[in-house]
Design a protein around this motif. Structure first.
Motif, PDB file in Angstrom:
ATOM      1  N   GLY A  83       0.769  -1.245   0.000  1.00 11.39           N
ATOM      2  CA  GLY A  83       0.000   0.000   0.000  1.00 11.39           C
ATOM      3  C   GLY A  83       0.794   1.287   0.000  1.00 11.39           C
ATOM      4  O   GLY A  83       0.447   2.238  -0.687  1.00 11.39           O
ATOM      5  N   ASP A  84       1.880   1.342   0.777  1.00 11.54           N
ATOM      6  CA  ASP A  84       2.660   2.586   0.815  1.00 11.54           C
ATOM      7  C   ASP A  84       3.938   2.497  -0.016  1.00 11.54           C
ATOM      8  O   ASP A  84       4.799   3.365   0.063  1.00 11.54           O
ATOM      9  N   ALA A  85       4.055   1.445  -0.811  1.00  9.23           N
ATOM     10  CA  ALA A  85       5.136   1.277  -1.792  1.00  9.23           C
ATOM     11  C   ALA A  85       6.525   1.161  -1.172  1.00  9.23           C
ATOM     12  O   ALA A  85       7.507   1.547  -1.776  1.00  9.23           O
ATOM     13  N   ASP A  86       6.613   0.579   0.024  1.00  3.20           N
ATOM     14  CA  ASP A  86       7.949   0.343   0.579  1.00  3.20           C
ATOM     15  C   ASP A  86       8.402  -1.096   0.379  1.00  3.20           C
ATOM     16  O   ASP A  86       9.498  -1.468   0.761  1.00  3.20           O
ATOM     17  N   ARG A  87       7.560  -1.915  -0.252  1.00  5.51           N
ATOM     18  CA  ARG A  87       7.929  -3.270  -0.666  1.00  5.51           C
ATOM     19  C   ARG A  87       7.449  -3.472  -2.090  1.00  5.51           C
ATOM     20  O   ARG A  87       6.432  -2.904  -2.503  1.00  5.51           O
ATOM     21  N   ILE A  88       8.172  -4.316  -2.817  1.00  2.89           N
ATOM     22  CA  ILE A  88       7.807  -4.572  -4.205  1.00  2.89           C
ATOM     23  C   ILE A  88       8.107  -6.033  -4.546  1.00  2.89           C
ATOM     24  O   ILE A  88       9.088  -6.596  -4.074  1.00  2.89           O
ATOM     25  N   VAL A  89       7.234  -6.616  -5.331  1.00  2.00           N
ATOM     26  CA  VAL A  89       7.417  -7.968  -5.851  1.00  2.00           C
ATOM     27  C   VAL A  89       7.335  -7.859  -7.374  1.00  2.00           C
ATOM     28  O   VAL A  89       6.433  -7.213  -7.908  1.00  2.00           O
ATOM     29  N   TYR A  90       8.270  -8.467  -8.044  1.00  2.00           N
ATOM     30  CA  TYR A  90       8.331  -8.442  -9.510  1.00  2.00           C
ATOM     31  C   TYR A  90       7.934  -9.823 -10.018  1.00  2.00           C
ATOM     32  O   TYR A  90       8.375 -10.836  -9.480  1.00  2.00           O
ATOM     33  N   PHE A  91       7.084  -9.875 -11.056  1.00  2.00           N
ATOM     34  CA  PHE A  91       6.683 -11.165 -11.604  1.00  2.00           C
ATOM     35  C   PHE A  91       6.291 -11.039 -13.066  1.00  2.00           C
ATOM     36  O   PHE A  91       6.039  -9.942 -13.562  1.00  2.00           O
ATOM     37  N   PHE A  92       6.246 -12.173 -13.738  1.00  2.00           N
ATOM     38  CA  PHE A  92       5.828 -12.231 -15.127  1.00  2.00           C
ATOM     39  C   PHE A  92       5.368 -13.649 -15.420  1.00  2.00           C
ATOM     40  O   PHE A  92       5.611 -14.574 -14.640  1.00  2.00           O
ATOM     41  N   SER A  93       4.677 -13.812 -16.516  1.00  2.00           N
ATOM     42  CA  SER A  93       4.206 -15.124 -16.944  1.00  2.00           C
ATOM     43  C   SER A  93       4.949 -15.528 -18.195  1.00  2.00           C
ATOM     44  O   SER A  93       5.172 -14.702 -19.078  1.00  2.00           O
ATOM     45  N   LYS A  94       5.331 -16.780 -18.275  1.00  2.00           N
ATOM     46  CA  LYS A  94       6.062 -17.248 -19.460  1.00  2.00           C
ATOM     47  C   LYS A  94       5.104 -17.540 -20.590  1.00  2.00           C
ATOM     48  O   LYS A  94       4.016 -17.904 -20.442  1.00  2.00           O
TER      49      LYS A  94
END
Length: 119
Positions: free
Chosen positions: A108-119
């Motif tokens: 919510g406050d953008a102090d954590r981030i997760v990066y993902f994608f689909s193959k």
């Protein structure tokens, strides 16, 4: 504050990030590039979407198209979306069409981030 860090304001912080990102992209001319210039961002319906939306146009100007979903006011904070949801549930957030490429989910406050994608 040490003046070498830049102007101590939100605008100064944004400028420092944009300048660093521009330098990073320009350094890629010296090596093979696998860079894809678009990222979709799940903002968890939080305040991080406000800051990022202020930078979208300038990020595009330096080579990164940013598409935002789950902005503040579009739903409940972190309800079915956000970094913690993606990490713990191991699935895409609400409003995310993972066939559209690369994704980042903030909390919510953008102090954590997760990066993902689909193959």
């Amino acid at each position: 504050n040490d003046p070498s860090y830049g102007v101590p304001s939100i605008g100064g912080y944004e400028e420092k990030l944009l300048e660093a990102f521009g330098k990073l992209l320009s350094s890629g001319a010296r090596s093979p590039r696998r860079y894809k210039g678009t990222v979709n961002v799940d903002c968890a319906c939080g305040v991080g979407s406000i800051a990022l939306s202020n930078m979208v146009e300038r990020l595009s100007a330096v080579g990164l198209v940013v598409n935002l979903v789950n902005r503040v006011g579009e739903g409940g904070l972190n309800e079915g979306c956000g970094a913690d949801f993606v990490k713990t549930k191991q699935r895409a957030p609400a409003q995310a069409d993972v066939t559209r490429g690369r994704w980042a989910s903030f909390d919510g406050d953008a102090d954590r981030i997760v990066y993902f994608f689909s193959k």
